[in-house]
Design a protein around this motif. Structure first.
Motif, PDB file in Angstrom:
ATOM      1  N   ALA A   9     -12.060  14.041  42.491  1.00  0.00           N
ATOM      2  CA  ALA A   9     -11.878  13.084  41.402  1.00  0.00           C
ATOM      3  C   ALA A   9     -10.394  12.928  41.069  1.00  0.00           C
ATOM      4  N   ALA A  10      -9.653  14.037  41.091  1.00  0.00           N
ATOM      5  CA  ALA A  10      -8.217  13.965  40.825  1.00  0.00           C
ATOM      6  C   ALA A  10      -7.498  13.212  41.936  1.00  0.00           C
ATOM      7  N   TRP A  11      -7.931  13.436  43.184  1.00  0.00           N
ATOM      8  CA  TRP A  11      -7.363  12.675  44.314  1.00  0.00           C
ATOM      9  C   TRP A  11      -7.607  11.180  44.129  1.00  0.00           C
ATOM     10  N   ALA A  12      -8.822  10.807  43.714  1.00  0.00           N
ATOM     11  CA  ALA A  12      -9.157   9.398  43.503  1.00  0.00           C
ATOM     12  C   ALA A  12      -8.250   8.787  42.445  1.00  0.00           C
ATOM     13  N   ALA A  13      -7.979   9.539  41.393  1.00  0.00           N
ATOM     14  CA  ALA A  13      -7.088   9.043  40.343  1.00  0.00           C
ATOM     15  C   ALA A  13      -5.670   8.843  40.881  1.00  0.00           C
ATOM     16  N   ARG A  14      -5.199   9.779  41.709  1.00  0.00           N
ATOM     17  CA  ARG A  14      -3.865   9.625  42.299  1.00  0.00           C
ATOM     18  C   ARG A  14      -3.795   8.385  43.181  1.00  0.00           C
ATOM     19  N   CYS A  15      -4.833   8.187  43.976  1.00  0.00           N
ATOM     20  CA  CYS A  15      -4.862   7.013  44.849  1.00  0.00           C
ATOM     21  C   CYS A  15      -4.845   5.722  44.038  1.00  0.00           C
ATOM     22  N   SER A  16      -5.607   5.694  42.953  1.00  0.00           N
ATOM     23  CA  SER A  16      -5.721   4.466  42.155  1.00  0.00           C
ATOM     24  C   SER A  16      -4.392   4.056  41.536  1.00  0.00           C
ATOM     25  N   ARG A  17      -3.463   5.012  41.400  1.00  0.00           N
ATOM     26  CA  ARG A  17      -2.163   4.702  40.805  1.00  0.00           C
ATOM     27  C   ARG A  17      -1.151   4.198  41.838  1.00  0.00           C
ATOM     28  N   ARG A  18      -1.503   4.281  43.114  1.00  0.00           N
ATOM     29  CA  ARG A  18      -0.605   3.757  44.140  1.00  0.00           C
ATOM     30  C   ARG A  18      -0.673   2.237  44.157  1.00  0.00           C
ATOM     31  N   GLU A  19       0.469   1.627  44.321  1.00  0.00           N
ATOM     32  CA  GLU A  19       0.518   0.162  44.310  1.00  0.00           C
ATOM     33  C   GLU A  19      -0.344  -0.437  45.411  1.00  0.00           C
ATOM     34  N   SER A  20      -0.332   0.196  46.588  1.00  0.00           N
ATOM     35  CA  SER A  20      -1.099  -0.334  47.719  1.00  0.00           C
ATOM     36  C   SER A  20      -2.593  -0.351  47.430  1.00  0.00           C
ATOM     37  N   VAL A  21      -3.064   0.633  46.674  1.00  0.00           N
ATOM     38  CA  VAL A  21      -4.490   0.718  46.338  1.00  0.00           C
ATOM     39  C   VAL A  21      -4.804  -0.180  45.152  1.00  0.00           C
ATOM     40  N   ALA A  22      -4.016  -0.086  44.101  1.00  0.00           N
ATOM     41  CA  ALA A  22      -4.287  -0.860  42.881  1.00  0.00           C
ATOM     42  C   ALA A  22      -4.307  -2.363  43.158  1.00  0.00           C
TER      43      ALA A  22
END
Length: 231
Positions: A194-207
């Motif tokens: 879940a913490a990894w998912a949150a980190r990914c969601s903050r990346r510009e490429s993902v967001a």
């Protein structure tokens, strides 16, 4: 919407549907590599000639056209981008064993999608009591396996966002949908994931290329009603 209008990409065109997690993988990878491309949104209900010609076997998205030549299937496209554009930030690690391991876990991440579909594509609605016990147990097992592979690392490849992250990040936006239809909590079952998912969601490429979880849930509900209405 496009990833850029310049010709610096060598003529990259992506045939996709914005909401497809498999197409999102490719857009994330293109963004991470800084490659300009043009998007060609496809209507999967009435597939056009370009899609049929580009992917005559499956007729699915994503398809990447590079100088007019089609590359099909999301993970194959990610491999191709690393090899065709070696001057860009690599997604796969250099070590052969690490590369093989990354390929395995990227393919394994597809289980999130197919197991999740068993949770939400049911006629009887959500809730833990309504979920198939086998599907729920399988989903939890898949989540735990991914968390075990992630370990204490920031990303699957270590400190840098890489191949497995690009492959799995689109499915992280579906966690909320899996939870509501499966009666489970990703944060409780797999806090590291879940913490990894949150980190990914903050990346510009993902967001920029993945719908937020609530939007995914809304679209899934609409799609579910459409599918069940046809049966």
């Amino acid at each position: 919407m496009s990833g850029g209008e310049s010709d610096g990409s060598g003529g990259l065109v992506l045939l996709d549907v914005f909401g497809s997690p498999f197409a999102q993988r490719v857009r994330i990878a293109l963004a991470e590599k800084g490659l300009a491309y043009k998007r060609a949104e496809q209507d999967l209900a009435a597939k056009g000639d370009l899609l049929r010609r580009s992917n005559p076997v499956h007729g699915k998205v994503p398809v990447l056209l590079h100088a007019g030549r089609p590359v099909c299937e999301s993970l194959a496209i990610l491999h191709y981008l690393d090899e065709a554009f070696p001057a860009t930030t690599p997604l796969l690690p250099a070590d052969p064993y690490a590369r093989a391991r990354a390929r395995f876990w990227a393919e394994y991440a597809d289980r999130l999608h197919f197991c999740g579909k068993r949770l939400w594509l049911r006629r009887d609605g959500g809730g833990e009591e309504a979920a198939e016990p086998e599907a729920r147990e399988e989903m939890v097992a898949v989540l735990r396996a991914l968390e075990a592979e992630l370990g204490r690392k920031e990303f699957f490849g270590g400190e840098a966002f890489g191949y497995v992250d690009a492959a799995a990040a689109p499915f992280a936006a579906w966690f909320l949908t899996y939870e509501r239809h499966g009666g489970l909590s990703v944060a409780e079952e797999c806090p590291g994931l879940a913490a990894w998912a949150a980190r990914c969601s903050r990346r510009e490429s993902v967001a920029a290329n993945v719908y937020p979880p609530e939007k995914v849930y809304e679209l899934v509900q609409e799609y579910k009603q459409w599918v069940l209405g046809r049966k």
